[in-house]
Design an enzyme around this catalytic site. Structure first.
Site, PDB file in Angstrom:
ATOM      1  N   GLY A 153       0.705  -1.434  -0.036  1.00 20.91           N
ATOM      2  CA  GLY A 153       0.418   0.035   0.211  1.00 20.91           C
ATOM      3  C   GLY A 153       0.796   1.601  -0.143  1.00 20.91           C
ATOM      4  CB  SER A 239       4.985  -4.950   6.476  1.00 25.83           C
ATOM      5  OG  SER A 239       4.277  -5.632   6.134  1.00 25.83           O
TER       6      SER A 239
END
Length: 548
Positions: A153, A239
């Site tokens: 994202g 991440s």
């Protein structure tokens, strides 16, 4: 490509000390000129802010639309006029919403004199671009390099990933955009056939991974012109960005190009079931090819060329998000378990760890005792649920919430420590350093949430308008000091990058003989990974799970 900027902006930039934005830099693809990273002194401890140059939106590969869609990144055509790299490049399609990445601080432009204070960018398939920050005043300085991969994202333009704070510590910071979703991970038999002709491998699907590898190669080939040392490249990320660093560490396609890896949230023990669903998850080729065939049927297409003619926006609206890394035994050379046991392609020092409230742990917690027991039974089955309840008890709802979080946090710490143990027992000779971050940034109630360490390790609290307190700036000094030290020396203790009060606590590499990890955030120094009974139970549970 943005190839112009006002002469007034460049003239104003020249009023600062002689930094690299006063020079035209020659790359293998054409000349570029950067701009000042700051319009004025940031609200942070960056005394050399006037020396920091940023180059934004430098393309590292060709447009990925049309016939380049679902191909390895292709070389960019050489440009002859100077590319004034004053604006961030387009982001790639397939990106999710930005999420909790911090709000743009209007007084921080990052665009230099005459620059743009907004980090907003357009989306297009001509998106393989990178940004470079450095405080070098000469192209001959041979500074160490940190390549940062953002989480899912994200985008390289976001303030959370601004690199000026690391550049202030003598590190050249590079971040970049890469393909995602169907654009970055589509596999299909027709693509396998194309790749067999193009690279001699019957594979497809890892286009995003190949983008990530292409950045490493571009930096290795070009960073010397920016004052960097191509023989001192450390890859880093968080991440999904940590998965990128993990793949760079493991893949023979980057062998010899990197000298260190920082993998934040993070490396998981390959028998942890979360390996199948969190950032580092992957699928086998059979599953990936089936997903590609489903996409083709959704668009009533019979050939890849038909899909390549689809408008970007139509493909970007594909309703499935079931794409990700593919075990192709080429870019991704083997399962995580086998790679852990045999050692990665790059035997280099690693720094890795987790935050307190992630990977299942989360705040605020509102759970009843009965719901907590059901969660244990669902996750562990009857064989282990009662044993986990004994070690993480729930006599009332408050204790249930505390134990819920403590169990997930302990599992992350133990999993990372077990990985480090296997690393030490494998053929690798390099050290691995582990950490546990527990500081909750101000102004929110999610605790030390997933991504909460990034502002601190990158030393860029100036870029967001969170209500930072004095303690946050002190923590950022220490965290960025450790990280910059690691980039410089591949040892978080040495490098001279901390000049705050006191001294950095000694950070020892992980060893199988001592179940401790480095506590960072609200405390500093060694802390137990978990209790002996917790370690034994989690290890036993993992031993009965599928290996990834």
């Amino acid at each position: 490509m943005k190839t112009s900027v006002s002469l007034g902006a460049l003239a104003t930039a020249g009023l600062a000390s002689a930094a690299l934005y006063d020079q035209i830099i020659s790359t293998a693809y054409g000349p570029v000129q950067g701009i000042a990273a700051f319009d004025s002194a940031p609200n942070s401890d960056i005394p050399n802010w006037g020396d920091i140059t940023v180059w934004k939106g430098i393309p590292f590969a060709a447009d990925t639309s049309g016939q380049n869609r679902w191909r390895p990144p292709q070389k960019r055509e050489v440009w002859n006029t100077t590319l004034v790299a004053s604006e961030f490049g387009d982001t790639c399609p397939g990106q999710a919403s930005f999420g909790n990445f911090g709000k743009v601080k209007r007084q921080f432009g990052g665009g230099g004199p005459g620059g743009n204070s907004s980090s907003s960018t357009s989306s297009s398939e001509d998106c393989l671009n990178l940004n470079i920050w450095t405080a070098a005043n000469s192209t001959d300085e041979k500074l160490p390099v940190m390549i940062w991969s953002y989480p899912a994202g994200g985008s390289a333009a976001q303030p959370l990933f601004d690199g000026a704070g690391m550049a202030a510590k003598g590190v050249i910071f590079v971040n970049y955009n890469y393909r995602n979703a169907a654009f970055g991970w589509l596999a299909h038999p027709q693509l396998n056939a194309e790749m067999l002709k193009e690279v001699g491998q019957n594979v497809s699907g890892n286009w995003a991974m190949l983008d990530q590898f292409a950045v490493v190669k571009w930096v290795h080939e070009n960073i010397a012109a920016f004052g960097g040392d191509p023989e001192r490249i450390t890859v880093a990320g968080q991440s999904a960005g940590s998965a990128a660093s993990y793949h760079m560490l493991n893949s023979p396609l980057t062998k010899g190009l990197i000298k260190g890896a920082i993998i934040e949230s993070g490396i998981r023990f390959p028998r942890d079931p979360f390996c199948s669903s969190l950032a580092e998850n992957y699928r086998n080729m059979t599953t990936a090819l089936a997903a590609g065939q489903t996409l083709m049927e959704y668009y009533n297409a019979t050939t890849i060329d038909e899909l390549r003619r689809l408008p970007m926006s139509k493909l970007d609206n594909y309703p499935s998000n079931g794409f990700g890394a593919v075990l192709d035994y080429w870019a991704m050379p083997d399962t995580y378990l086998n790679t852990m046991l045999r050692g990665p392609a790059n035997d280099v020092p690693v720094l890795t760890g987790n935050t307190k409230d992630e990977s299942g742990a989360q705040l605020p917690i509102n759970i009843t005792v009965s719901d907590y027991v059901v969660d244990l039974q669902t996750q562990y089955g009857d064989e282990f649920a009662s044993r986990f309840l004994a070690l993480f008890p729930a006599s009332n709802n408050t204790e249930a919430g505390m134990s819920y979080n403590a169990r997930y946090s302990a599992t992350s710490r133990v999993g990372t420590w077990l990985f480090a143990n296997a690393w030490d027992r494998s053929p690798t000779k390099s050290p691995i350093y582990t950490y546990f971050w527990d500081h909750a940034p101000p102004g929110q109630d999610q605790g030390a949430y997933h991504e909460s360490e990034i502002n601190y390790v990158l030393n860029n609290l100036y870029g967001t308008d969170d209500p930072w307190e004095e303690t946050d700036y002190l923590i950022a000094q220490k965290m960025s000091g450790y990280w910059a030290n690691f980039v410089k020396s591949h040892n978080p203790n040495t490098g001279g990058n901390y000049d705050g009060p006191g001294q950095l606590a000694q950070w020892s590499p992980s060893t199988p003989h001592s179940p401790v990890t480095m506590h960072v955030g609200d405390g500093w120094g060694n802390m137990p990974v978990a209790t002996e009974a917790q370690i034994q139970l989690i290890q036993e549970f993992f031993s009965k799970q599928r290996a990834y």
